[in-house]
Design a protein around this motif. Structure first.
Motif, PDB file in Angstrom:
ATOM      1  N   HIS A 143     -31.870 -32.668   2.947  1.00 53.57           N
ATOM      2  CA  HIS A 143     -31.023 -31.777   2.001  1.00 53.57           C
ATOM      3  C   HIS A 143     -30.478 -31.022   1.675  1.00 53.57           C
ATOM      4  CE1 HIS A 143     -31.978 -33.585  -1.167  1.00 53.57           C
ATOM      5  NE2 HIS A 143     -31.261 -32.620  -1.927  1.00 53.57           N
ATOM      6  N   LEU A 144     -31.046 -30.037   1.378  1.00 52.50           N
ATOM      7  CA  LEU A 144     -31.366 -29.072   1.060  1.00 52.50           C
ATOM      8  C   LEU A 144     -31.347 -27.889   1.694  1.00 52.50           C
ATOM      9  CD1 LEU A 144     -34.155 -29.069  -2.425  1.00 52.50           C
ATOM     10  CD2 LEU A 144     -31.772 -29.552  -2.509  1.00 52.50           C
ATOM     11  N   TRP A 145     -32.018 -28.377   3.368  1.00 57.47           N
ATOM     12  CA  TRP A 145     -31.819 -27.517   4.376  1.00 57.47           C
ATOM     13  C   TRP A 145     -30.279 -27.419   5.133  1.00 57.47           C
ATOM     14  CZ3 TRP A 145     -36.198 -29.647   8.265  1.00 57.47           C
ATOM     15  CH2 TRP A 145     -36.892 -30.101   7.134  1.00 57.47           C
ATOM     16  N   PRO A 146     -31.050 -25.786   5.324  1.00 56.46           N
ATOM     17  CA  PRO A 146     -29.205 -25.264   6.218  1.00 56.46           C
ATOM     18  C   PRO A 146     -28.807 -26.033   7.202  1.00 56.46           C
ATOM     19  CG  PRO A 146     -30.858 -23.809   6.133  1.00 56.46           C
ATOM     20  CD  PRO A 146     -31.517 -24.858   6.094  1.00 56.46           C
ATOM     21  N   GLU A 147     -27.138 -26.469   7.160  1.00 54.19           N
ATOM     22  CA  GLU A 147     -27.072 -27.611   8.163  1.00 54.19           C
ATOM     23  C   GLU A 147     -26.446 -26.495   9.402  1.00 54.19           C
ATOM     24  OE1 GLU A 147     -23.400 -29.669   6.335  1.00 54.19           O
ATOM     25  OE2 GLU A 147     -23.410 -28.161   4.609  1.00 54.19           O
ATOM     26  N   LYS A 148     -26.815 -25.542   9.289  1.00 61.82           N
ATOM     27  CA  LYS A 148     -26.508 -24.548  10.857  1.00 61.82           C
ATOM     28  C   LYS A 148     -27.740 -23.749  11.263  1.00 61.82           C
ATOM     29  CE  LYS A 148     -21.457 -25.308  11.165  1.00 61.82           C
ATOM     30  NZ  LYS A 148     -20.546 -24.455  11.571  1.00 61.82           N
ATOM     31  N   PRO A 149     -28.502 -23.910  12.448  1.00 58.49           N
ATOM     32  CA  PRO A 149     -27.331 -24.218  13.707  1.00 58.49           C
ATOM     33  C   PRO A 149     -27.440 -26.285  13.880  1.00 58.49           C
ATOM     34  CG  PRO A 149     -29.323 -22.509  13.513  1.00 58.49           C
ATOM     35  CD  PRO A 149     -29.371 -22.826  12.071  1.00 58.49           C
ATOM     36  N   THR A 150     -26.693 -26.322  14.113  1.00 56.76           N
ATOM     37  CA  THR A 150     -27.022 -27.664  14.578  1.00 56.76           C
ATOM     38  C   THR A 150     -28.160 -28.404  14.973  1.00 56.76           C
ATOM     39  OG1 THR A 150     -24.668 -27.323  15.053  1.00 56.76           O
ATOM     40  CG2 THR A 150     -25.549 -29.589  15.924  1.00 56.76           C
ATOM     41  N   ASN A 151     -28.024 -29.046  14.578  1.00 58.84           N
ATOM     42  CA  ASN A 151     -29.747 -30.382  14.681  1.00 58.84           C
ATOM     43  C   ASN A 151     -30.777 -29.382  14.287  1.00 58.84           C
ATOM     44  OD1 ASN A 151     -30.461 -32.298  16.351  1.00 58.84           O
ATOM     45  ND2 ASN A 151     -31.191 -31.629  17.866  1.00 58.84           N
ATOM     46  N   TYR A 152     -30.646 -28.296  13.710  1.00 59.94           N
ATOM     47  CA  TYR A 152     -31.662 -27.568  12.843  1.00 59.94           C
ATOM     48  C   TYR A 152     -32.585 -28.781  11.833  1.00 59.94           C
ATOM     49  CZ  TYR A 152     -34.205 -24.613   9.387  1.00 59.94           C
ATOM     50  OH  TYR A 152     -35.388 -24.302   9.056  1.00 59.94           O
ATOM     51  N   ARG A 153     -31.799 -29.490  11.142  1.00 60.56           N
ATOM     52  CA  ARG A 153     -32.890 -30.481  10.260  1.00 60.56           C
ATOM     53  C   ARG A 153     -33.293 -30.876  10.707  1.00 60.56           C
ATOM     54  NH1 ARG A 153     -28.090 -32.103   5.287  1.00 60.56           N
ATOM     55  NH2 ARG A 153     -28.502 -30.026   4.478  1.00 60.56           N
ATOM     56  N   ASN A 154     -32.946 -31.352  11.921  1.00 59.82           N
ATOM     57  CA  ASN A 154     -33.938 -33.359  12.629  1.00 59.82           C
ATOM     58  C   ASN A 154     -35.025 -32.355  13.724  1.00 59.82           C
ATOM     59  OD1 ASN A 154     -34.114 -35.101  14.603  1.00 59.82           O
ATOM     60  ND2 ASN A 154     -33.017 -34.104  16.277  1.00 59.82           N
ATOM     61  N   ILE A 155     -34.630 -31.071  14.649  1.00 56.79           N
ATOM     62  CA  ILE A 155     -35.915 -30.673  15.203  1.00 56.79           C
ATOM     63  C   ILE A 155     -36.549 -30.091  14.219  1.00 56.79           C
ATOM     64  CG2 ILE A 155     -36.208 -28.866  16.767  1.00 56.79           C
ATOM     65  CD1 ILE A 155     -33.780 -29.329  17.781  1.00 56.79           C
TER      66      ILE A 155
END
Length: 340
Positions: A143-155
């Motif tokens: 939850h601390l990670w960048p929200e963008k680019p889109t899908n950053y957290r997932n990948i």
């Protein structure tokens, strides 16, 4: 934000004075010879090579070089490519998006900054921007990670888990080679995992500056994805040698903690990053480290028939001293040696 190299370097025709290193510290020609005998370890499970052969190959690489590359390591090529794309897309975002992550506050666990953690105290700056954040345990920090680019957290989340599995697998092979007890590299010694995304923009004069200085890593083990652009150089036998990128391979570095645990049997690799004038270079690094309060010392089985070379310490004290010494490998390791 105005200090980020990636913010202003595209229009820079000459190198600013505070990026020009003293003559003795400059890389000079960045066209150094490529190291022709860097160990490349094939981790494929369906190979004819036995487990004991693989263990001995890794142990020999750790003893002689302090680093090696791994191929057929189990991390999918698509995931590697997608993660590198996320890293590059992050630095290509508009400045207002990167500003959401940028911070000079060293206590922030997820932040974007430039040069090193002590930018304001540097006489000379490094030609590098860096974004880093914790990766383990993933559900406690994503939850601390960048929200963008889109899908950053997932990948990047999937990538971090796969690289962690690979790191622990390599440490298990090293454990077996050193003859340490089962479970030696447990959570205390490996419970901290940091992902670090380096960005080195193209540079007006690579011969005068550095992306990162000569250093060895402070942690247990480092797993680096180089990408396709040369820039990693390793110091070996009195000269700098280039480490040629192998597509989808990882470079594995032995850190100071593993050198100490092995009582000097393994060596941490001294390396640096140089820039180039043609294209930007982006790398993705995973640092596996002990938890801050972990007690680190030479493993008992490594000193059964010899004397310990290094004293016992808390990892957080080592890390603080390493930062105070600005990564001066010789000074740091000498300070932790047991004096005769």
């Amino acid at each position: 934000m105005e200090t980020l190299v990636s913010t202003w370097s595209r229009t820079a025709q000459i190198l600013p004075e505070n990026y020009v290193f003293p003559a003795g510290e400059r890389p000079g020609s960045v066209e150094v010879p490529l190291c022709q005998n860097i160990p490349v370890i094939d981790l494929s499970q369906d190979q004819e090579k036995s487990q004991s052969q693989r263990v001995q190959e890794i142990l020999a690489a750790c003893q002689e070089f302090g680093f090696f590359q791994v191929i057929n390591h189990g991390v999918s090529e698509d995931l590697i490519d997608d993660t590198m794309k996320m890293a590059k897309d992050f630095y290509d975002m508009p400045i207002e998006e990167k500003a959401k992550v940028y911070s000079t506050d060293r206590s922030k666990s997820c932040r974007l900054f430039t040069s090193t953690y002590s930018y304001d105290n540097e006489k000379f700056h490094f030609w590098r921007d860096n974004m880093r954040h914790p990766c383990h345990p993933l559900d406690k920090c994503i939850h601390l990670w960048p929200e963008k680019p889109t899908n950053y957290r997932n990948i990047v989340g999937k990538y971090s888990l796969e690289v962690r599995k690979l790191s622990l697998r390599i440490l298990e092979l090293i454990r077996e080679g050193l003859g340490l007890e089962d479970g030696y590299f447990g959570e205390e010694l490996t419970g901290d995992q940091i992902l670090s995304v380096n960005h080195y923009p193209s540079c007006p004069d690579p011969s005068l500056t550095l992306g990162l200085p000569k250093h060895a890593d402070f942690n247990v083990i480092t797993v680096l994805l180089q990408g396709s652009v040369c820039g990693l150089q390793v110091y070996r036998n009195g000269e700098w040698l280039g480490v040629e990128p192998i597509p989808h391979a990882f470079v594995v570095n032995i850190g100071h903690q593993l050198e100490i645990i092995s009582n000097g049997k393994l060596r941490s690799a001294v390396h640096r990053a140089v820039t180039n004038s043609q294209e930007a270079r982006t790398t993705i690094v995973n640092f596996i480290s002990p938890l801050l309060d972990t007690i680190v010392e030479p493993a008992k089985s490594m000193v059964d028939n010899s004397v310990p070379l290094y004293r016992t310490f808390k990892f957080k004290d080592f890390l603080k001293f390493f930062q105070e010494k600005k990564g001066d490998t010789e000074a740091v390791m000498e300070a932790y040696k047991i004096k005769p």
